[in-house]
Design an enzyme around this catalytic site. Sequence first.
Site, PDB file in Angstrom:
ATOM      1  N   GLU A   1       0.715  15.293  -1.522  1.00 46.89           N
ATOM      2  CA  GLU A   1       0.664  15.903  -2.864  1.00 46.89           C
ATOM      3  C   GLU A   1      -0.681  16.573  -3.143  1.00 46.89           C
ATOM      4  OE1 GLU A   1       1.919  13.045  -5.796  1.00 46.89           O
ATOM      5  OE2 GLU A   1       3.984  13.014  -5.055  1.00 46.89           O
TER       6      GLU A   1
ATOM      7  N   GLU B   1       9.471  11.591  -0.508  1.00 49.18           N
ATOM      8  CA  GLU B   1       9.432  10.721  -1.693  1.00 49.18           C
ATOM      9  C   GLU B   1      10.583  11.130  -2.600  1.00 49.18           C
ATOM     10  OE1 GLU B   1       5.878  10.021  -3.979  1.00 49.18           O
ATOM     11  OE2 GLU B   1       4.587  10.240  -2.216  1.00 49.18           O
TER      12      GLU B   1
END
Length: 502
Positions: free
Chosen positions: A173, A292
Amino acid sequence: MLSSHVIADADFVIAPVARHVFGSFVEHLGRCVYGGIYEPGHATADANGFRGDVLALIRELGPTIVRYPGGNFVSGYDWEDGVGPKDQRPVRLDLAWGSTETNQFGTNEFMDWCKAADIEPMFAVNLGTRGAAEAQNFLEYCNHPGGTHYADLRRSHGYEAPHDIKFWCLGNEMDGPWQTGAKTAEEYGRIATETAKMMRWTSDGLQLAACGSSARTMPSFGAWEYEVLDHCFEQVDYISLHQYFENHEHEVDRFLTAIDDLESFITEVTAIADAVAAKRRSPKRIMLSLDEWNVWYRARSGEQLRGVGWPEAPPLLEEIYNMEDALVIGGALLTMINHADRVKAACLAQLVNVIAPIMTETGGPAWRQTIFHPFAQASRHARGNALRLKVDTGTFTAGNQQAAPLLVTAVVHDPDTGAATLFALNRSLDEEMTLTAELRNMGTRRLASADELHHRDLEATNTKDAPDRVTPVAHPKAALTDGVLTATLKPLSWNVFTTIPA
């Protein structure tokens, strides 16, 4: 009563369903590691401190690969802290989750746990506070046979044979302002390229995943994926997607259209990756790693999100799942299966306690959350080829979806065993659905199993004292005659039908 008709032909194949699609995630976050998979002194713990009751549930759940050690945690993690004698490992502040990390569980403990669970590892490297050299050193420690500093360091720690870890995530991320060492697309694209290059020079046969934007709702989404891949296209195999489903409005029909949003997300990232390939006139195709994904919106603020006063293994992100969450998880799995040609890896985040299908009480029992069941059934039965279906069903309008199909379905056929499994989610709020499914070019068959997950109370949860309140039961209305499967699907139900050669 609603009706839906499905035609599934064994000759019309999307692609084999990659086993890595049924992955999960273990991060140094809350009680996922400490008090989750690892609890020395627990009544069921083995000599390594691994909870035996949790291992038994994980084997039943069936994850095939597990991502480690993060997540946000990895962007501030020095891998050297988690190897060597435990009494010499440093205690650190974890800035990602406001916690204290003891480092009593690290790389080698995780690899021992993977062997105990019969699971393949997926490792992430820190590209937040560290860079390509540290990633290459870590890979050398894990995969090089010996005769070099880091390989011999591993051997001195009692691991003579290399771990031979093949799947690596290049950071996490990196466009998120919450991320330690966040980067622009250009900054990340460059460091991902150089890291990948050095890692490939160090170890053969790697699968490398570049970070996509942190979510489809990020302002950087789209442009980030394109620029990152424009830098590292030749060096990576995957681009990551992260998707968490939310139901703040508490409207079940709107919540169920999160499945359709995932469908759009997958097709959009596929198009972006292929645009980068087209620019190069390249036949290479970047695959998608949904590394995720889960339902997560309740435990997302205050002391559920960060520790107060730097505690060790505080109870963070402990989402309690209900029946409607299980329906969304099932539908998301079917969406991934129906994109088997491009979605080749996925990790349900996370595995234990932290937004997880398995919950534990520290020092006490472990139990299955509602979302455990659709995942376990898909991992067990979705083996073989995802088939391209013809589906006739009704539609509904909710959220930003004007014609969402009431039936969400997938069929997976295993040409080796002959087994074929049809998964069916009825998204109608209040109407039963008659399902008719023609199974063509599969020979004479019989119904081997039929299961239904349904509860009249959509808020029903599983707890320590009532661990099986929401659990699959034998389907009451299913039959197979002359290659045609018929069943009645209850409203808001998840259904699994497996047929085998007669």
